[in-house]
Scaffold this active site. Structure first.
Site, mmCIF file in Angstrom:
data_model
loop_
_atom_site.group_PDB
_atom_site.id
_atom_site.type_symbol
_atom_site.label_atom_id
_atom_site.label_comp_id
_atom_site.label_asym_id
_atom_site.label_seq_id
_atom_site.Cartn_x
_atom_site.Cartn_y
_atom_site.Cartn_z
ATOM 1 N N THR A 153 32.612 30.131 34.662
ATOM 2 C CA THR A 153 31.425 30.755 34.083
ATOM 3 C C THR A 153 31.686 31.076 32.616
ATOM 4 O OG1 THR A 153 30.694 31.691 36.162
ATOM 5 C CG2 THR A 153 30.079 32.917 34.198
ATOM 6 N N ARG A 181 21.759 30.631 46.858
ATOM 7 C CA ARG A 181 22.727 31.725 46.668
ATOM 8 C C ARG A 181 22.702 32.166 45.201
ATOM 9 N NH1 ARG A 181 27.369 32.311 43.073
ATOM 10 N NH2 ARG A 181 28.826 33.745 44.041
ATOM 11 N N GLY A 183 24.614 34.515 42.340
ATOM 12 C CA GLY A 183 25.893 35.188 42.098
ATOM 13 C C GLY A 183 25.702 36.449 41.271
ATOM 14 N N ASP A 184 26.804 36.955 40.762
ATOM 15 C CA ASP A 184 26.791 38.176 39.952
ATOM 16 C C ASP A 184 26.271 37.941 38.536
ATOM 17 O OD1 ASP A 184 29.164 36.537 39.633
ATOM 18 O OD2 ASP A 184 29.857 38.050 38.216
ATOM 19 N N THR A 204 33.427 36.949 34.821
ATOM 20 C CA THR A 204 33.532 35.706 35.578
ATOM 21 C C THR A 204 34.351 36.018 36.826
ATOM 22 O OG1 THR A 204 34.296 33.410 35.538
ATOM 23 C CG2 THR A 204 35.604 34.985 34.290
ATOM 24 N N GLY A 205 34.330 35.106 37.778
ATOM 25 C CA GLY A 205 35.145 35.318 38.978
ATOM 26 C C GLY A 205 34.328 35.207 40.241
ATOM 27 N N GLY A 207 31.853 36.076 42.650
ATOM 28 C CA GLY A 207 30.666 36.876 42.370
ATOM 29 C C GLY A 207 30.346 37.968 43.370
HETATM 30 N N1 ASP Z 1 30.865 34.607 38.994
HETATM 31 C C1 ASP Z 1 30.284 33.316 39.259
HETATM 32 C C2 ASP Z 1 29.517 33.360 40.541
HETATM 33 O O1 ASP Z 1 30.008 33.928 41.503
HETATM 34 C C3 ASP Z 1 31.277 32.213 39.335
HETATM 35 C C4 ASP Z 1 32.274 32.136 38.227
HETATM 36 O O2 ASP Z 1 32.489 33.070 37.485
HETATM 37 O O3 ASP Z 1 32.864 31.072 38.060
HETATM 38 O O4 ASP Z 1 28.460 32.781 40.615
#
Ligand code: ASP
Length: 286
Positions: A153, A181, A183-184, A204-205, A207
């Site tokens: 992200t 779906r 995400g965050d 990022t991470g 979510g």
């Molecule tokens: N945080 C993002 C999500 O869960 C994914 C990512 O950061 O790569 O959609």
């Protein structure tokens, strides 16, 4: 893809800095920086995003203005090459904060943002990645509940000459996610937040855990209570691990220009520039 990530964040930094140099706002800077990374196939945003279970790109983005707390977000959009631009249009031209799916695409088209075909956002690398993932589902079972595959992200935070801060985040989400779906990344306070009185954050991470902790707001609030962003970002990433066994990364900037960068993922690429200093890198935890 270390070099590609470094180049990507440096190009984004240059675009954000150009925006500030010509007198643009922090909002302009974060939007323009994120556009560069959405256009760069290296990252999980715009063209080159991870594919969902149906083999489609489905993206989320948010942009937020720390001066006014105005925000614009899009979720599950499929035909917009630069979701952050649609988010910016929502922030500046809509009474609403958040649009999803076809409604978001319709809003974007009506506000001058061209729509593309979903196939235009799909690249062979991601078709192959999804094929490999789906053909070894048993092997990846644990990953379904705690994705560890590269989080790519993109996000930016900026402080402008007027003293205002802003943040933006854009993503294709997680590999093989269920269609629909969210995400965050596009949720206020989770994947992105900005308030001049606290801080601007982008995450990022994985979510789902980030959402449960409203992590971007959690970290910003700690800056308001007197802590340095460097400390608050590190605390947030630790809290993510301790409280819900999550992992991720964060950039955090306050209106005094103090910056924090932290992550529990194996690596994270970042770049920053001030009038006195410029740096970029990929920090490692492994
Ligand atoms: N945080 C993002 C999500 O869960 C994914 C990512 O950061 O790569 O959609």
């Amino acid at each position: 893809m270390v070099e590609a990530h470094l180049n990507g964040v440096r190009n984004a930094l240059a675009a954000g800095w150009r925006a500030l140099n010509r007198g643009g706002s922090a909002l302009d800077a974060v939007e323009e920086a994120v556009v560069v990374m959405e256009n760069d196939e290296t990252f999980d945003a715009g063209r080159g995003s991870f594919l969902n279970h149906d083999g489609k790109v489905q993206m989320d983005a948010l942009i937020m203005d720390g001066a006014t707390l105005r925000a614009g977000g899009v979720g599950c959009v499929e035909r917009i090459a630069n979701p952050v631009c649609a988010a910016r249009k929502i922030l500046s031209e809509s009474p609403h904060v958040y649009f999803v799916a076809e409604g978001a695409e319709r809003f974007a088209a009506e506000h001058g943002i061209p729509l593309c075909r979903n196939e235009d956002l799909i690249i062979p690398r991601e078709v192959e990645r999804l094929r490999e993932y789906q053909s070894h589902l048993e092997q990846h079972r644990a990953d379904l509940f705690a994705p560890t595959i590269s989080h790519d992200t993109v996000g930016a935070v900026a402080l402008d000459a007027g003293g205002d801060i802003a943040a933006a985040t854009s993503t294709g989400g997680t590999l093989n996610k269920a269609p629909g779906r969210l995400g965050d990344s596009s949720l206020i306070g989770c994947g992105c937040y900005a308030d001049n009185k606290t801080a601007a954050a982008s995450t990022t991470g994985w979510g789902e855990p980030i959402m449960k902790l409203v992590l971007a707001k959690w970290a910003s609030d700690r800056v308001a209570s007197g802590n340095a962003p460097e400390w608050a970002a590190a605390e947030a990433i630790d809290y993510l691990k301790i409280r819900v066994n999550g992992h991720g990364g964060m950039i955090l900037l306050d209106a005094r220009g103090r910056l924090g960068i932290a992550h529990s993922t194996p690596r994270m690429a970042w770049a920053f520039k001030t009038s006195l200093q410029e740096a970029s890198g990929i920090t490692r935890n492994d």
